[in-house]
Design an enzyme around this catalytic site. Structure first.
Site, PDB file in Angstrom:
ATOM      1  N   HIS A  49      18.207 -16.261  50.875  1.00 18.32           N
ATOM      2  CA  HIS A  49      17.778 -15.590  49.783  1.00 18.32           C
ATOM      3  C   HIS A  49      17.248 -16.277  48.605  1.00 18.32           C
ATOM      4  O   HIS A  49      17.389 -17.286  48.257  1.00 18.32           O
ATOM      5  CB  HIS A  49      19.180 -15.112  48.392  1.00 18.32           C
ATOM      6  CG  HIS A  49      20.059 -14.396  49.421  1.00 18.32           C
ATOM      7  ND1 HIS A  49      19.803 -12.818  49.268  1.00 18.32           N
ATOM      8  CD2 HIS A  49      21.153 -14.311  50.767  1.00 18.32           C
ATOM      9  CE1 HIS A  49      21.138 -11.985  50.003  1.00 18.32           C
ATOM     10  NE2 HIS A  49      21.833 -12.962  50.820  1.00 18.32           N
ATOM     11  N   PRO A  50      15.972 -15.843  47.707  1.00 22.15           N
ATOM     12  CA  PRO A  50      15.273 -16.032  46.651  1.00 22.15           C
ATOM     13  C   PRO A  50      16.352 -15.921  45.230  1.00 22.15           C
ATOM     14  O   PRO A  50      17.282 -15.703  45.104  1.00 22.15           O
ATOM     15  CB  PRO A  50      14.452 -15.696  46.392  1.00 22.15           C
ATOM     16  CG  PRO A  50      14.937 -13.877  47.111  1.00 22.15           C
ATOM     17  CD  PRO A  50      16.273 -14.365  47.736  1.00 22.15           C
ATOM     18  N   GLU A  59      15.631  -5.559  45.214  1.00 17.84           N
ATOM     19  CA  GLU A  59      16.577  -4.991  44.554  1.00 17.84           C
ATOM     20  C   GLU A  59      16.485  -5.824  43.296  1.00 17.84           C
ATOM     21  O   GLU A  59      17.412  -5.928  42.454  1.00 17.84           O
ATOM     22  CB  GLU A  59      17.531  -6.079  46.018  1.00 17.84           C
ATOM     23  CG  GLU A  59      18.083  -5.206  47.437  1.00 17.84           C
ATOM     24  CD  GLU A  59      17.873  -6.600  47.735  1.00 17.84           C
ATOM     25  OE1 GLU A  59      19.046  -5.812  49.141  1.00 17.84           O
ATOM     26  OE2 GLU A  59      18.357  -7.417  48.169  1.00 17.84           O
ATOM     27  N   PHE A 116      22.827 -18.945  43.187  1.00 20.28           N
ATOM     28  CA  PHE A 116      23.435 -18.171  42.673  1.00 20.28           C
ATOM     29  C   PHE A 116      23.223 -17.073  43.445  1.00 20.28           C
ATOM     30  O   PHE A 116      22.075 -16.378  43.421  1.00 20.28           O
ATOM     31  CB  PHE A 116      23.008 -18.332  41.622  1.00 20.28           C
ATOM     32  CG  PHE A 116      23.780 -17.137  40.347  1.00 20.28           C
ATOM     33  CD1 PHE A 116      24.977 -17.405  39.931  1.00 20.28           C
ATOM     34  CD2 PHE A 116      23.192 -16.021  40.360  1.00 20.28           C
ATOM     35  CE1 PHE A 116      26.149 -16.358  39.746  1.00 20.28           C
ATOM     36  CE2 PHE A 116      23.697 -15.102  39.142  1.00 20.28           C
ATOM     37  CZ  PHE A 116      25.238 -14.808  39.079  1.00 20.28           C
ATOM     38  N   ILE A 160      23.891 -13.354  43.375  1.00 19.07           N
ATOM     39  CA  ILE A 160      24.589 -11.982  42.709  1.00 19.07           C
ATOM     40  C   ILE A 160      23.665 -10.566  43.779  1.00 19.07           C
ATOM     41  O   ILE A 160      23.284 -10.354  44.131  1.00 19.07           O
ATOM     42  CB  ILE A 160      24.634 -12.344  41.599  1.00 19.07           C
ATOM     43  CG1 ILE A 160      25.529 -11.040  40.982  1.00 19.07           C
ATOM     44  CG2 ILE A 160      23.335 -12.271  40.814  1.00 19.07           C
ATOM     45  CD1 ILE A 160      25.216 -10.967  39.397  1.00 19.07           C
ATOM     46  N   ALA A 185      21.964  -7.718  42.985  1.00 17.66           N
ATOM     47  CA  ALA A 185      20.918  -7.540  41.967  1.00 17.66           C
ATOM     48  C   ALA A 185      20.231  -6.257  41.761  1.00 17.66           C
ATOM     49  O   ALA A 185      19.996  -6.095  40.833  1.00 17.66           O
ATOM     50  CB  ALA A 185      19.790  -9.235  41.939  1.00 17.66           C
TER      51      ALA A 185
END
Length: 315
Positions: free
Chosen positions: A60-61, A82, A113, A115, A117
């Site tokens: 994930h970025p 997203e 981190f 989440i 999004a």
């Protein structure tokens, strides 16, 4: 109906864990999205190891940044979508602050981190990051895994939508994915793991307690509660058992369902077999779940050494 058949590479777009993609490809075809999500939850929480979780996180970025060059092309495209709300609501100052907090987070926890999004603003994401930053690493690791599962479920819905045939246009109906996800939410439990879980940490070694037999029981005696000092023979009813894996996790002691039955529960650990020279032949932890708590999650870990143990209610 033959069902929906997908290849390993397609599942890797939904979740960056190679282990997850292989397990899902082996379980394919699926009769529906609902079945795929149920299997995905089981694979992610019970079959993918810590290395697999970290591999998925690394795909994930950072929020506000471009996806890594190693990212799956479809995954990278979905990531941009997203994060579209976050990017649209960002200012130069909020992006700078978010970048600074992301760096602090990665330095503390060792991974990006994470989440779900979709639909969240930059300010909302930043507030959640600051809220989660004080967490203990083991707590934050589990939260990140749950967020990964949310993302995976949304992407599975997108993957299934590509198999839908729409009359006259042949294009994918943009509302299909959202409708499918809503169906999953209403027809399957909202939990992503069983309502009662545990893990063991061997504090004398500073490592997970692997290979420990665990048993979960519920009080079903004639009295509402077991009474201190009185015999409780026959009052405890078996609910499930497992053995801790290499990460010290117990696996599924119960099935995944929303509302757990209120009552008195007991988790017992075969510590004598794990540590033959220790002081405790076994350890039992008794706790109560009240009517008002039946939708909550109960994580009851064991911190163990040869001559002491402790526990707490985790998350």
């Amino acid at each position: 109906m033959e069902g929906f058949k997908f290849e390993e590479e397609e599942f890797r777009a939904c979740c960056g864990s190679t282990q997850f993609a292989k397990e899902m490809a082996k379980a394919s075809p699926f009769s529906s999205l609902e079945e795929a999500v149920t299997v995905a939850r089981d694979v992610w929480f019970n079959k993918v190891d810590v290395t697999g979780w970290l591999q998925a996180f690394s795909a994930h970025p950072q929020i506000g940044h471009s996806p890594p060059s190693s990212s799956h092309p479809t995954s990278a495209q979905w990531s941009k979508g997203e994060q579209s709300t976050a990017i649209a609501t960002a200012t130069s100052s909020s992006l700078q602050e978010l970048s600074q907090w992301n760096a602090r987070y990665r330095e503390k926890f060792g991974f990006v981190f994470l989440i779900c999004a979709s639909g969240k603003s930059t300010d909302g994401i930043l507030a959640e990051l600051k809220k989660r930053y004080p967490n203990r690493p083991i707590v934050e690791f589990e939260i990140a895994a749950k967020e990964q599962m949310k993302i995976t479920e949304l992407r599975l819905a997108k993957l299934f939508s590509t198999k839908e045939k729409v009359p006259s246009t042949g294009n994918v109906n943009p509302s299909v994915a959202a409708k499918k996800v809503e169906a999953v939410k209403t027809e399957t439990p909202t939990r992503t793991r069983p309502p009662i879980t545990t893990h063991v940490l061997d504090i004398s070694r500073g490592s997970p307690g692997a290979g420990i037999e665990v048993c979960l029981e519920m009080w079903k005696g004639h009295q509402p509660h077991p009474v201190f000092g009185e015999s409780t023979t026959g009052g405890w009813v078996f609910q499930g058992s497992s053995t801790t894996n290499s990460d010290g996790r117990s696996g599924q002691l119960l099935s995944i369902f929303d509302a757990v039955n209120p009552g008195i529960y007991r988790i017992s650990f075969n510590t004598g077999k794990y540590c033959p020279g220790g002081f405790f032949p076994y350890v039992s932890i008794v706790f109560e779940i009240r009517e008002s708590q039946k939708l909550e999650h109960f994580h009851v870990p064991l911190l163990l050494s040869p001559f002491s143990f402790s526990t707490y209610r985790g998350s």
